[in-house]
Scaffold this active site. Structure first.
Site, PDB file in Angstrom:
ATOM      1  N   HIS A   1      -4.316  13.025  -9.746  1.00 13.58           N
ATOM      2  CA  HIS A   1      -5.113  12.986 -10.966  1.00 13.58           C
ATOM      3  C   HIS A   1      -4.989  14.363 -11.610  1.00 13.58           C
ATOM      4  CE1 HIS A   1      -9.046  11.573 -13.068  1.00 13.58           C
ATOM      5  NE2 HIS A   1      -8.338  12.373 -13.849  1.00 13.58           N
TER       6      HIS A   1
ATOM      7  N   PRO B   1      -7.609   2.794  -7.716  1.00 14.19           N
ATOM      8  CA  PRO B   1      -8.804   2.311  -7.006  1.00 14.19           C
ATOM      9  C   PRO B   1     -10.052   2.721  -7.776  1.00 14.19           C
ATOM     10  CG  PRO B   1      -7.874   4.229  -5.898  1.00 14.19           C
ATOM     11  CD  PRO B   1      -6.918   3.870  -6.984  1.00 14.19           C
ATOM     12  N   MET B   2     -10.944   1.763  -8.059  1.00  7.21           N
ATOM     13  CA  MET B   2     -12.146   2.060  -8.851  1.00  7.21           C
ATOM     14  C   MET B   2     -13.347   1.370  -8.213  1.00  7.21           C
ATOM     15  SD  MET B   2     -10.615   1.751 -12.741  1.00  7.21           S
ATOM     16  CE  MET B   2      -9.566   0.315 -12.408  1.00  7.21           C
TER      17      MET B   2
ATOM     18  N   CYS C   1     -12.246  11.888  -5.228  1.00  3.46           N
ATOM     19  CA  CYS C   1     -13.527  11.470  -5.795  1.00  3.46           C
ATOM     20  C   CYS C   1     -14.538  12.602  -5.731  1.00  3.46           C
ATOM     21  CB  CYS C   1     -14.060  10.256  -5.046  1.00  3.46           C
ATOM     22  SG  CYS C   1     -15.626   9.639  -5.710  1.00  3.46           S
TER      23      CYS C   1
ATOM     24  N   ASN D   1      -1.687  10.320 -12.396  1.00  5.18           N
ATOM     25  CA  ASN D   1      -2.909   9.587 -12.731  1.00  5.18           C
ATOM     26  C   ASN D   1      -3.733  10.437 -13.692  1.00  5.18           C
ATOM     27  OD1 ASN D   1      -6.042   9.000 -11.115  1.00  5.18           O
ATOM     28  ND2 ASN D   1      -5.071   7.625 -12.559  1.00  5.18           N
TER      29      ASN D   1
ATOM     30  N   GLY E   1      -6.022   3.758 -14.779  1.00  6.49           N
ATOM     31  CA  GLY E   1      -7.377   3.545 -14.285  1.00  6.49           C
ATOM     32  C   GLY E   1      -8.190   2.600 -15.141  1.00  6.49           C
ATOM     33  N   ARG E   2      -9.215   3.119 -15.790  1.00  8.70           N
ATOM     34  CA  ARG E   2     -10.178   2.266 -16.471  1.00  8.70           C
ATOM     35  C   ARG E   2      -9.611   1.446 -17.609  1.00  8.70           C
ATOM     36  NH1 ARG E   2     -12.522   5.051 -13.142  1.00  8.70           N
ATOM     37  NH2 ARG E   2     -14.648   4.679 -12.466  1.00  8.70           N
TER      38      ARG E   2
ATOM     39  N   LYS F   1      -4.357  10.501  -2.429  1.00  5.78           N
ATOM     40  CA  LYS F   1      -4.721  10.620  -3.850  1.00  5.78           C
ATOM     41  C   LYS F   1      -5.634  11.831  -3.998  1.00  5.78           C
ATOM     42  CE  LYS F   1      -6.261   7.945  -7.840  1.00  5.78           C
ATOM     43  NZ  LYS F   1      -7.213   8.886  -8.443  1.00  5.78           N
TER      44      LYS F   1
END
Length: 334
Positions: free
Chosen positions: A163, A9-10, A92, A203, A225-226, A131
């Site tokens: 992560h 999710p971004m 986050c 992640n 991710g990115r 997450k």
């Protein structure tokens, strides 16, 4: 849940349009929404945040918040809108997220997270996952991570996406928090050893299928991710390599671009700039001849406020012309 491969999710990136684009490249990779604030859903904005296409499955809704009632409401809505999984963001590190007492700062409060996950699990028949990071600020020892994991497992979480970096809540920007804290894959491996029955997804730092395959075998999956945004075509072999499906025939970057053009043409409204859609295409030809021309043509075309989906055709034509010019120049030189 098949968690072998997923796209993270971004914020501002994994919107419905990008998820639709990815689904033209891979049918099996699990997709996630941007983080949706549970408070926003609590105040009745479901259509804005939960709209999606049927082609997106399997797709998970990620929620952010620290109020059990609001998160339970969000989980119920997620099930009602047809999401396959409800995920709680405990990773986050942005200031905006911290000010709302959710995201990575919740790792300091495992009992609160336990309450939140319990509320979500009781409110929905969809799997609830979490997450997180491997730690936050000075609270980054393995024992603390295990206590956190014990709390979410006791609450009914069915998987943990980790992560493999800790988060610094002060002093680092969200971008720096993705780059500066060192990756600790060994910590995630140790967590799997400590909780062998819990599905654990890695992640952080995974940018290609080649990098991800060993971890898919060692853990329960990887989340990219990115790199997924900058080079979406990296998933073109995912269905075959990761999930064992037969390779798609007639599958090409150009055919994906044309399918996406039709998607944009059907949805573009006069009050929405076409760049909101075409920005997702810029990395489609990453590493290929004519990639720079492709990006420039999309950018220049989208600068015209009256432009529509036709700029995708124009960008494809510009790329083809650039490749032909290069080939002709090379032939003359030879």
């Amino acid at each position: 849940m098949d968690l072998r491969l997923s796209v993270a999710p971004m914020m501002d990136w994994t919107d419905p349009a990008f998820r639709w684009l990815l689904r033209q490249i891979t049918t099996r990779t699990r997709l996630y929404t941007e983080m949706v604030p549970a408070q926003a859903l609590w105040h009745g904005r479901a259509e804005r945040f939960l709209a999606r296409s049927d082609v997106e499955h399997p797709v998970a809704l990620q929620l952010g918040g620290s109020d059990p009632a609001q998160l339970a409401h969000g989980a119920r809505l997620g099930a009602r809108w047809g999401y396959d999984e409800i995920n709680l963001n405990v990773g986050c590190p942005s200031d905006r997220v911290q000010s709302g007492r959710f995201g990575a700062c919740l790792m300091r409060e495992p009992e609160l997270v336990r309450t939140l996950v319990t509320a979500m699990a009781e409110a929905s028949d969809r799997p609830v996952t979490v997450k997180c990071r491997i730690g936050v600020d000075e609270l980054d020892d393995f024992a603390s991570l295990c206590r956190f994991t014990e709390a979410v497992v006791a609450a009914g979480a069915q998987a943990l996406i980790v992560h493999a970096r800790k988060a610094w809540l002060k002093g680092l920007s969200p971008k720096q928090n993705r780059e500066i804290p060192p990756l600790r894959y060994d910590r995630v491996e140790a967590l799997k050893d400590a909780f062998p029955a819990l599905p654990i997804v890695l992640n952080g730092g995974i940018e290609t299928l080649d990098q991800g395959m060993p971890w898919i075998e060692r853990l329960d999956g990887v989340m990219i991710g990115r790199a997924a945004y900058h080079d979406p075509w990296l998933f073109a072999q995912a269905d075959a390599r990761v999930f064992g499906d037969a390779p798609a025939s007639g599958h090409s970057r150009a055919s994906v671009a044309l399918a996406y053009r039709d998607y944009v043409a059907a949805r573009l409204r006069p009050d929405v700039p076409v760049s909101r859609y075409t920005r997702h295409l810029t990395g489609l030809f990453q590493g290929q001849p004519g990639a720079r021309v492709w990006r420039r043509a999309l950018s220049q075309g989208a600068a015209d406020k009256s432009a529509g989906a036709e700029i995708i055709d124009q960008a494809l034509a510009a790329r083809r012309a650039a490749i032909e010019r290069h080939a002709a120049s090379t032939a003359e030189s030879a």
